[in-house]
Design a protein around this motif. Structure first.
Motif, short mmCIF file in Angstrom:
data_model
loop_
_atom_site.label_atom_id
_atom_site.label_comp_id
_atom_site.label_asym_id
_atom_site.label_seq_id
_atom_site.Cartn_x
_atom_site.Cartn_y
_atom_site.Cartn_z
N UNK A 299 -100.39 -45.41 -53.70
CA UNK A 299 -100.82 -46.79 -53.00
C UNK A 299 -102.04 -47.29 -53.39
N UNK A 300 -102.17 -48.81 -53.53
CA UNK A 300 -103.35 -49.24 -53.79
C UNK A 300 -104.05 -49.20 -52.11
N UNK A 301 -105.41 -49.14 -52.18
CA UNK A 301 -106.00 -48.88 -50.84
C UNK A 301 -107.02 -49.94 -50.78
N UNK A 302 -106.81 -50.86 -49.78
CA UNK A 302 -107.85 -52.06 -49.63
C UNK A 302 -109.03 -51.22 -48.89
N UNK A 303 -108.94 -50.62 -47.99
CA UNK A 303 -109.72 -49.97 -47.00
C UNK A 303 -109.09 -48.81 -46.06
N UNK A 304 -110.02 -48.01 -45.46
CA UNK A 304 -109.54 -47.33 -44.16
C UNK A 304 -109.95 -47.43 -43.04
N UNK A 305 -109.28 -47.41 -41.93
CA UNK A 305 -109.84 -47.25 -40.79
C UNK A 305 -109.96 -46.13 -40.14
N UNK A 306 -111.30 -45.65 -39.93
CA UNK A 306 -111.85 -44.45 -39.43
C UNK A 306 -111.72 -44.10 -37.87
N UNK A 307 -111.45 -45.24 -37.18
CA UNK A 307 -111.51 -45.01 -35.86
C UNK A 307 -111.05 -46.25 -34.93
N UNK A 308 -110.48 -46.19 -33.75
CA UNK A 308 -110.15 -47.49 -33.03
C UNK A 308 -109.95 -47.05 -31.75
N UNK A 309 -110.22 -47.97 -30.62
CA UNK A 309 -110.22 -47.89 -29.33
C UNK A 309 -109.80 -48.92 -28.56
N UNK A 310 -109.34 -48.68 -27.43
CA UNK A 310 -108.88 -49.74 -26.53
C UNK A 310 -109.24 -49.38 -24.91
N UNK A 311 -109.49 -50.31 -24.36
CA UNK A 311 -109.74 -50.21 -22.76
C UNK A 311 -109.58 -51.25 -21.90
N UNK A 312 -109.69 -51.23 -20.67
CA UNK A 312 -109.64 -52.50 -19.66
C UNK A 312 -110.74 -52.81 -19.04
N UNK A 313 -111.03 -53.92 -18.47
CA UNK A 313 -112.12 -54.24 -17.69
C UNK A 313 -112.00 -53.95 -16.10
N UNK A 314 -110.77 -53.75 -15.83
CA UNK A 314 -110.63 -53.45 -14.38
C UNK A 314 -110.99 -54.51 -13.57
N UNK A 315 -111.68 -54.30 -12.26
CA UNK A 315 -112.07 -55.23 -11.32
C UNK A 315 -113.33 -56.00 -11.93
N UNK A 316 -113.53 -57.17 -12.07
CA UNK A 316 -114.46 -58.03 -12.29
C UNK A 316 -114.87 -59.13 -11.36
N UNK A 317 -115.68 -60.20 -11.42
CA UNK A 317 -116.07 -61.19 -10.64
C UNK A 317 -114.95 -62.10 -10.63
N UNK A 318 -114.07 -61.98 -11.55
CA UNK A 318 -112.63 -62.90 -11.73
C UNK A 318 -111.88 -62.10 -12.90
N UNK A 319 -110.64 -62.31 -12.73
CA UNK A 319 -109.66 -61.68 -13.48
C UNK A 319 -109.85 -62.05 -14.99
N UNK A 320 -110.55 -63.25 -15.32
CA UNK A 320 -110.64 -63.55 -16.80
C UNK A 320 -112.06 -63.30 -17.18
N UNK A 321 -112.87 -62.84 -16.23
CA UNK A 321 -114.38 -62.63 -16.50
C UNK A 321 -114.64 -61.25 -17.18
N UNK A 322 -115.41 -61.23 -18.34
CA UNK A 322 -115.70 -60.03 -19.06
C UNK A 322 -116.54 -59.11 -18.24
N UNK A 323 -116.35 -57.78 -18.70
CA UNK A 323 -117.03 -56.71 -18.04
C UNK A 323 -118.06 -55.97 -18.92
N UNK A 324 -119.34 -56.29 -18.94
CA UNK A 324 -120.36 -55.76 -19.82
C UNK A 324 -120.28 -54.05 -20.01
N UNK A 325 -119.89 -53.38 -18.81
CA UNK A 325 -119.66 -51.83 -18.71
C UNK A 325 -118.62 -51.50 -19.66
#
Length: 500
Positions: A299-325
């Protein structure tokens, strides 16, 4: 003209067999001169490395991937004033932010011809196509084109264990139909489950077909879930996509009521005058395979993904507020799990929604994760495509992935627009980052490496690291010979058809 272009041109009858033979002669002379240079090279890979073998997409002011690259390279802004053909601005627009039921922002990165769809090509009756959410139609088209770009036909995909993962949020079409007095009794037309399954049904794919809604991180979360299914051996190929349209003015009014949008119609991620985002529309798709399988299949290869990750903010100042930690932990876990030294990442495509207080949180999180591994300053260029096309919501990560792959392919970095004075709430000088505002060569020792981030206002965060892929000379020759065989088979059947 490359071999896959010759084969595609023959199938679509854009070139004659005689023209194809002439093009092959030209290529053959190049192959023979290069054949002596074929020496084995090692590519450090494991079962968790995923190859991107096909891409397709439509973006504001760009009906295909090449036009998208041309706009990025030239620094063309795809955001424009909303035309009356979409919504009546006299009815909805008012610069006063406090006017209820109005919107104070009248700009958007828009797709053209979203109503156009060849339903019979996909064996869908026109009456049924009319009731389909246009987002479903767009993904069906671009998903098919991504497979085509990867070199896979309907015949070769038949019965294949290929999963389909689609980031999709809005479902405005059904409500809009009711508002305009259009009878729409189809329960399949508005179902996102059916929307993602359409291409699996058409091509007879046997992997799962899953719609995913984590708000703005949807298409990067979709990518991660597809990768996990590939790594676990549940599927042998994946189609991943994201699609976003704004066809009902009420959702636009809602974003204005929440104060999310930029009053001057400019997304200014990283800039000190950042004042909100501008909505954007797009649809994009990528085809994934385990790297070892893609290599084995030439196959022709444009690039490779060598790692990926997901997580969740949990409880913050508000449900739509981002969590730095949580954002720090997202990057930290990714680099540790896949043994990635952030010092090798020379470009980062950030989520960058364009708010003066929100952007520094993302910058600080990534900077913290980088600084745990390196003391180097200003070595990693950063950017956000949202400044060029708007915030494309569920499709945002597809726009970012395509941008990164195109930059790798062209060995260039492209400008992040609308940055004149850097955000005062983040110390860029004492960080690993430098905001790229011009088109320039991508300087990198070794393979190009880039990170892509996406954060949903629901609190689900995602990040991936993409690396360029350089075929060994032997792999290039093997892939070209495989394509040559396909062209010979095509000629054979054409001749047999004429003979019979």
């Amino acid at each position: 003209m490359e071999l896959k272009d010759i084969l595609k041109g023959l199938k679509e009858k854009k070139i004659t067999p005689e023209q194809a033979k002439e093009e092959i002669k030209k290529l053959n002379s190049n192959y023979k001169s290069n054949e002596q240079e074929c020496t084995p090279q090692e590519y450090t890979a494991n079962d968790q490395v995923i190859a991107i073998i096909g891409i397709s997409g439509r973006y504001p002011n760009a009906s295909n991937i090449q036009e998208y690259w041309n706009n990025l390279e030239k620094g063309i802004n795809g955001v424009r004033e909303i035309p009356n053909s979409r919504w009546n601005l006299e009815e909805y627009y008012d610069p006063d932010k406090n006017k209820e039921g109005k919107f104070y922002c009248k700009w958007m990165g828009m797709l053209d011809d979203i109503e156009c769809f060849d339903s019979l090509f996909f064996e869908i009756p026109p009456s049924e196509a009319e009731s389909m959410d246009p987002q479903h139609r767009l993904f069906l088209q671009e998903g098919y084109k991504a497979f085509e770009d990867a070199g896979y036909s309907r015949t070769t995909l038949n019965n294949k264990k290929c999963g389909v993962y689609l980031g999709i949020i809005n479902g405005e079409y059904s409500g809009l139909s009711k508002q305009n007095g259009v009878e729409n009794n189809s329960i399949t037309g508005s179902s996102n489950a059916i929307g993602v399954a359409r291409i699996a049904y058409y091509l007879n794919l046997k992997g799962p077909a899953i719609p995913i809604d984590t708000a703005c991180s949807s298409s990067l979360v979709s990518t991660h879930l597809a990768i996990q299914s590939l790594v676990n051996g549940e599927i042998e190929m994946a189609l991943v996509g994201g699609v976003s349209l704004y066809i009902d003015p009420e959702s636009y009014v809602g974003m204005c009521s929440a104060g999310m949008l930029s009053p001057d119609g400019k997304c200014k991620a990283f800039d000190n005058e950042a004042n909100g985002f501008v909505p954007g529309e797009s649809v994009g798709a990528i085809v994934l395979k385990r790297l070892k399988d893609a290599q084995a299949d030439h196959d022709h290869i444009y690039g490779v993904i060598i790692g990926s990750n997901i997580n969740q903010d949990g409880r913050t100042n508000g449900i739509t507020a981002p969590n730095l930690g949580s954002q720090i932990q997202l990057a930290r876990d990714l680099y540790d799990r896949y043994n990635i030294n952030p010092e090798t990442i020379s470009y980062a495509e950030l989520h960058g929604t364009g708010t003066k207080l929100g952007d520094p949180i993302e910058l600080e999180a990534l900077s913290t994760a980088f600084k745990e591994k390196t003391d180097r300053k200003n070595f990693c260029e950063i950017g956000s495509v949202k400044n060029s096309i708007g915030h494309t919501s569920a499709a945002a990560a597809m726009a970012s992935i395509h941008k990164v792959l195109l930059c790798m392919q062209n060995k260039k970095l492209v400008p992040t627009l609308n940055v004149t004075k850097l955000n005062e709430h983040f110390d860029f000088k004492d960080s690993p980052f430098h905001v790229n505002t011009e088109t320039k060569p991508w300087e990198q020792n070794g393979p190009y490496r880039a990170s892509v981030s996406a954060f949903g206002y629901s609190g689900t965060n995602a990040q991936a690291v993409i690396e360029s892929y350089d075929e060994t000379a032997i792999q290039q020759l093997e892939r070209k010979l495989s394509l040559m065989k396909s062209i010979r088979v095509y000629f054979y059947y054409q001749q047999e058809t004429k003979h019979n």
